[in-house]
Scaffold this active site. Sequence first.
Site, PDB file in Angstrom:
ATOM      1  CB  CYS A  89      -0.901  -0.019   1.235  1.00  0.00           C
ATOM      2  SG  CYS A  89      -1.756   1.543   1.545  1.00  0.00           S
TER       3      CYS A  89
ATOM      4  CE1 TYR B  73      -5.514   2.581  -5.035  1.00  0.00           C
ATOM      5  CE2 TYR B  73      -3.957   4.401  -5.084  1.00  0.00           C
ATOM      6  CZ  TYR B  73      -4.279   3.113  -4.720  1.00  0.00           C
ATOM      7  OH  TYR B  73      -3.370   2.333  -4.037  1.00  0.00           O
TER       8      TYR B  73
END
Length: 332
Positions: A68, A199
């Site tokens: 992440c 994203y």
Amino acid sequence: MTRTAPVASPVDFATYGDYGDYLAKKRAATDGTFVRPVYPFQGRITADGSSGFPAEAGRYHLYASLACPWAHRSVIVRKLIGLEDVVSLSVVDPVRDGRGWAFRDGPGYGPDPVNGFTLLREAYEATEPGYDGHISVPVLWDRETSRIVSNNFPDITIDLGTQFGAWAAPGLDLYPRPLRAEIDALNDQVYLSVNNGVYQCGFAGTQQAYDVAVAALFATLDELEGRLAGRRYLFGDQITEADVRLWVTLARFDSVYVTHFKANIHRIVDYPNLWAYARDLYQHPAFGPTTSFDHIKRHYYTTHPHLNPQRIVPAGPVLDWAEPHHRDKLAA
């Protein structure tokens, strides 16, 4: 005899589904724009303890994923500042099913040494019984009160970088006071169009949402390419918070975001300055050694089935992160 901490059962998509099944219910923007979930635990560490969470050696534990980018940057700052013996760290399995992040034995990750949790959601439940929100990393855990201090990733790196001066390595200021307003402004821009922008591209629900996001992403990368033409780092000759935040996206860009998120107008290797800058940071002992392309690629390619239904992890690309960067010759 030493008792081994428990671990979660293996990843099981057939039984537990995908974590994205939960997220889809929470991200319902009508125009197809990706909406990032809320990060509700926003306690702050302070050197003087005025926040209720004083900076103390051995008190705090960082739960992170090397896959992440939001968590990775907290791991980088912890190492940059020299807090490895002050703030402990454990890493979760990069692949998650519908249960969310989990503690398992594997290369570069393992059991929870602090609480013996098998799932990270247990930390959330211990902090707020009945919690039904997003289970995210990083999590900064307080051993003394047995609760989450923060899962708000922008605050965690600032606090690690500014509030542990009694233990920090000398001579490094990631958030210098004279530059804070400028750093904050650049961080806001990079977050909106680059860090979160990839994203916005990958999880766009409409062509229009994708077109807006990808245009903003590459407009900002073009600006950053120019900015880095005459300076080694974003604010001169010293690494700052801004470099950490940008770099974690650059590190994942060509391996994941170009293909998986359709952020493919250019690759980072197509930008001479950005690519050399990315290699320069990778070759720093706080960046390269905390980076796991195995974790990164397995996480993204196996846990977004709406983008990669077969969960096939690609072999490439082959990138020479060790290639000389020559950035040290630039003036501040």
